[in-house]
Write a protein that holds these residues in place. Structure first.
Motif, PDB file in Angstrom:
ATOM      1  N   GLU A  82       0.841  -1.249  -0.072  1.00 45.70           N
ATOM      2  CA  GLU A  82       0.025   0.009  -0.069  1.00 45.70           C
ATOM      3  C   GLU A  82       0.932   1.153  -0.088  1.00 45.70           C
ATOM      4  O   GLU A  82       1.112   1.909   0.902  1.00 45.70           O
ATOM      5  CB  GLU A  82      -1.005  -0.015   1.199  1.00 45.70           C
ATOM      6  N   PRO A  84       1.694   5.262  -1.350  1.00 47.01           N
ATOM      7  CA  PRO A  84       0.881   6.466  -1.690  1.00 47.01           C
ATOM      8  C   PRO A  84       0.713   6.537  -3.158  1.00 47.01           C
ATOM      9  O   PRO A  84       1.563   6.106  -4.006  1.00 47.01           O
ATOM     10  CB  PRO A  84       1.843   7.660  -1.431  1.00 47.01           C
ATOM     11  N   TRP A 100      10.426   4.696   5.848  1.00 48.62           N
ATOM     12  CA  TRP A 100       9.840   5.693   5.825  1.00 48.62           C
ATOM     13  C   TRP A 100       9.880   6.329   4.628  1.00 48.62           C
ATOM     14  O   TRP A 100      10.704   6.501   3.944  1.00 48.62           O
ATOM     15  CB  TRP A 100      10.657   6.827   7.128  1.00 48.62           C
ATOM     16  N   THR A 101       8.435   6.797   4.389  1.00 50.45           N
ATOM     17  CA  THR A 101       8.419   7.686   2.933  1.00 50.45           C
ATOM     18  C   THR A 101       7.472   8.927   3.586  1.00 50.45           C
ATOM     19  O   THR A 101       6.696   8.827   4.438  1.00 50.45           O
ATOM     20  CB  THR A 101       7.611   6.937   1.976  1.00 50.45           C
ATOM     21  N   SER A 103       5.387  11.653   1.193  1.00 51.04           N
ATOM     22  CA  SER A 103       4.796  11.863   0.050  1.00 51.04           C
ATOM     23  C   SER A 103       4.383  13.132  -0.156  1.00 51.04           C
ATOM     24  O   SER A 103       4.209  13.948   0.534  1.00 51.04           O
ATOM     25  CB  SER A 103       3.748  10.684  -0.449  1.00 51.04           C
ATOM     26  N   ASN A 107       1.429  12.794   3.384  1.00 47.31           N
ATOM     27  CA  ASN A 107       1.389  11.571   4.215  1.00 47.31           C
ATOM     28  C   ASN A 107       2.861  11.236   4.529  1.00 47.31           C
ATOM     29  O   ASN A 107       3.715  11.245   3.849  1.00 47.31           O
ATOM     30  CB  ASN A 107       0.771  10.500   3.509  1.00 47.31           C
ATOM     31  N   SER A 109       4.506   7.515   5.691  1.00 45.40           N
ATOM     32  CA  SER A 109       4.209   6.260   5.805  1.00 45.40           C
ATOM     33  C   SER A 109       5.407   5.705   6.528  1.00 45.40           C
ATOM     34  O   SER A 109       6.522   5.892   6.112  1.00 45.40           O
ATOM     35  CB  SER A 109       3.731   5.475   4.750  1.00 45.40           C
ATOM     36  N   TYR A 111       6.821   1.426   6.748  1.00 44.05           N
ATOM     37  CA  TYR A 111       6.809   0.145   6.465  1.00 44.05           C
ATOM     38  C   TYR A 111       7.533  -1.012   7.093  1.00 44.05           C
ATOM     39  O   TYR A 111       8.835  -0.441   7.593  1.00 44.05           O
ATOM     40  CB  TYR A 111       7.061  -0.010   4.888  1.00 44.05           C
ATOM     41  N   LEU A 117       2.615  -1.857   5.330  1.00 44.39           N
ATOM     42  CA  LEU A 117       2.174  -0.669   6.105  1.00 44.39           C
ATOM     43  C   LEU A 117       2.101  -0.857   7.589  1.00 44.39           C
ATOM     44  O   LEU A 117       1.238  -1.580   7.940  1.00 44.39           O
ATOM     45  CB  LEU A 117       1.052   0.134   5.297  1.00 44.39           C
ATOM     46  N   LYS A 119       1.925   2.085   9.617  1.00 45.96           N
ATOM     47  CA  LYS A 119       1.609   3.312  10.036  1.00 45.96           C
ATOM     48  C   LYS A 119       1.424   4.556   9.261  1.00 45.96           C
ATOM     49  O   LYS A 119       2.616   4.505   8.327  1.00 45.96           O
ATOM     50  CB  LYS A 119       2.311   3.890  11.442  1.00 45.96           C
ATOM     51  N   ARG A 120       0.464   5.210   9.025  1.00 43.03           N
ATOM     52  CA  ARG A 120       0.412   6.445   8.134  1.00 43.03           C
ATOM     53  C   ARG A 120       0.037   7.637   8.869  1.00 43.03           C
ATOM     54  O   ARG A 120      -0.770   7.601   9.739  1.00 43.03           O
ATOM     55  CB  ARG A 120      -0.447   6.068   7.104  1.00 43.03           C
ATOM     56  N   LYS A 122      -0.483  12.224   8.844  1.00 44.10           N
ATOM     57  CA  LYS A 122      -0.326  13.588   7.907  1.00 44.10           C
ATOM     58  C   LYS A 122       0.475  14.462   8.689  1.00 44.10           C
ATOM     59  O   LYS A 122       0.192  15.045   9.709  1.00 44.10           O
ATOM     60  CB  LYS A 122      -1.631  14.373   7.842  1.00 44.10           C
TER      61      LYS A 122
END
Length: 189
Positions: A82, A84, A100-101, A103, A107, A109, A111, A117, A119-120, A122
């Motif tokens: 999952e 972005p 960690w990403t 985007s 978000n 995110s 992994y 995934l 945690k996500r 904002k």
């Protein structure tokens, strides 16, 4: 560990500089012409196995494994992970080997190593993520300043925002932060 230096570019792909002596390097370029997915790369990080993880303009997250004189690109299939729907601007692999990403859709995110995934959140338009020597995460944002994130024992994060304040000469000079670095004296830049 072989002394190679990798440089990412905006439009020129990935460049590998290999030491050829005391003061010289050989440069090898990886571009769309020789198999790289995109010539526009936003962020890159190496994992403990020596794989390079990168985020590109249109093709999101990639893992590159190098074999002598060749490279293999792994692209997670949409049904496998999952990710972005838009550009990943920040990429970081923490001390726990979580990916960690950050985007463009604001978000952040997290992994696990298998790209599941965890945690996500904002947190704004994130351009860089780093973890300091004490394990604290520092999130560089465009327009939201700098975010200090301390992970709690429950896996949540306690946040502290650092922003520009016109009447405070000790505040950030601007709320657009594109990179954060910790030097050998433990100072953040």
């Amino acid at each position: 560990d072989n002394g190679n230096i990798f440089a990412i570019t905006y439009g020129g792909g990935l460049n590998e500089l290999s030491p050829m002596g005391l003061h010289s390097y050989q440069c090898k370029s990886f571009t769309q012409k020789n198999g790289l997915i995109s010539d526009i790369i936003y962020s890159m990080h190496e994992d403990k196995q020596g794989n390079l993880w990168m985020s590109t303009q249109l093709n999101r997250l990639k893992r590159i494994t190098f074999i002598p004189d060749k490279f293999h690109i792994y692209t997670p299939a949409p049904q496998e992970v999952e990710l972005p729907d838009n550009e990943i601007r920040a990429l970081y692999i923490d001390k726990k080997q979580r990916i960690w990403t950050g985007s463009r859709d604001m978000n952040v995110s997290i992994y696990d190593a298998r790209l599941r995934l965890l945690k996500r959140m904002k947190w704004g338009k994130v351009y860089a993520i780093m973890q300091d020597s004490a394990g604290v995460y520092w999130i560089s944002t465009k327009g939201q300043g700098l975010i200090k994130a301390i992970e709690t024992s429950q896996g949540n994060f306690k946040l502290q925002h650092f922003k520009h304040k016109a009447d405070d000469p000790y505040s950030l000079s601007n709320d657009n932060i594109y990179f954060t670095f910790q030097d050998s004296m433990q100072r953040l830049w």
